[in-house]
Design an enzyme around this catalytic site. Structure first.
Site, PDB file in Angstrom:
ATOM      1  N   SER A 180      34.794  43.063  45.920  1.00  0.00           N
ATOM      2  CA  SER A 180      34.880  42.638  44.946  1.00  0.00           C
ATOM      3  C   SER A 180      34.406  42.800  43.372  1.00  0.00           C
ATOM      4  CB  SER A 180      34.384  41.427  45.597  1.00  0.00           C
ATOM      5  OG  SER A 180      34.698  40.932  46.729  1.00  0.00           O
ATOM      6  N   HIS A 241      30.716  40.228  42.594  1.00  0.00           N
ATOM      7  CA  HIS A 241      31.109  39.013  41.805  1.00  0.00           C
ATOM      8  C   HIS A 241      31.076  39.010  40.589  1.00  0.00           C
ATOM      9  CE1 HIS A 241      31.770  38.199  46.674  1.00  0.00           C
ATOM     10  NE2 HIS A 241      33.231  37.950  46.294  1.00  0.00           N
TER      11      HIS A 241
END
Length: 296
Positions: A180, A241
């Protein structure tokens, strides 16, 4: 030779192929370009700003050297997921997390430096893997075709490193798996590309909204899974993220080609360099001087 004689001559030549029977129905038959040429033209229209750059790219791009980085990373991640699925005999949308792998990032194994990078080859379930691979291929591959493997590889790995470093600072008691950080770096790099060339790109606002919608939904699910979902497995961080996106935005401003650079964008370049360098140095020093964490 007059225009009429030229037209008559063409008509006589093409009459043998039964394409025309008179000057009145003479026409030019256009061939549909190959799929590859159409794909290159779409990428040129989407990622380049100047018409002359688009035309030059579409006319000269030969896929040599080919965009191998994203394809290689995708195959590696898919291969690791397949291996651990076969080894455990289990596969579902949210797990299992291979917590005993030598590649997973763990707060009690921070001295094993390779974990700050290689956690990206592991994923917590097929849904996690599917999202990352789709974004890599749909966003990363066109970016690599335009900007080159070295530049996109730099953005991707910077996001991976920022993901683990950021997690070690802001969410220090969790495990970390998945690409991610690199994926959000690619999304943010695309955002950087739009911001750099916003005035010359079509549907710039639509692209911005699309990126924010997709990213917000995924981050929202990750936050829910971190704090609200009841699970016996070790917690998995969502901070990667956000820090991966920050790395992609800053590194994207640094290394992606800006096709129409202005003075104020040179200032942004230096600001981006300073932000990324400062954050990275701080996170490295934090890990060097903070005490080791026990296993969660």
């Amino acid at each position: 030779m007059s225009g009429k004689r030229r037209r008559s001559f063409k008509c006589a030549v093409h009459h043998l192929d039964r394409e025309v029977s008179s000057e009145n129905d003479f026409h030019i038959i256009l061939k549909e370009p190959p799929i590859f040429d159409r794909m290159v033209q779409i990428i040129a229209d989407e990622f380049l700003t100047e018409e002359r750059d688009r035309k030059y790219y579409a006319d000269h791009y030969t896929c040599c050297p080919p965009p191998l980085f994203i394809l290689f990373i995708t195959l590696v991640e898919l291969g690791f997921f397949t291996y651990y699925t076969v080894a455990t005999g289990e596969m579902n949308a949210a797990g299992p997390v291979p917590i005993d792998s030598v590649f997973i990032y763990r707060p009690d194994k921070r001295l094993e430096v390779w974990r700050f990078f290689f956690y990206m080859v592991l994923h917590a379930g097929w849904l996690h893997l599917l999202f990352n691979l789709l974004v890599q291929l749909l966003v990363g591959l066109p970016l690599e075709m335009v900007h080159g493997s070295l530049r996109i590889g730099t953005v991707y790995m910077a996001g991976v490193l920022a993901g683990s470093l950021g997690t070690s600072v802001f969410d220090a008691d969790v495990y970390l798996v998945g690409a991610s950080g690199g994926v959000y770096a690619l999304l943010a790099a695309h955002l950087a590309n739009v911001l750099l060339n916003y005035n010359n790109m079509e549907f710039g606002i639509v692209r911005l909204i699309g990126i924010f919608v997709v990213a917000s939904a995924d981050v929202g699910f990750a936050v829910y899974d971190r704090y609200a979902a009841e699970t016996a497995a070790p917690p998995v961080s969502y901070v990667a993220h956000l820090t991966g996106a920050l790395a992609g935005l800053t590194i994207g401003l640094l290394v992606l080609k800006n096709f129409e650079q202005r003075l104020h964008e040179q200032l942004i370049w230096w600001v981006a360099l300073g932000v990324y360098a400062a954050c990275t140095i701080f996170a490295v020093l934090f890990n060097l001087f903070s005490p080791a964490f026990p296993p969660p």
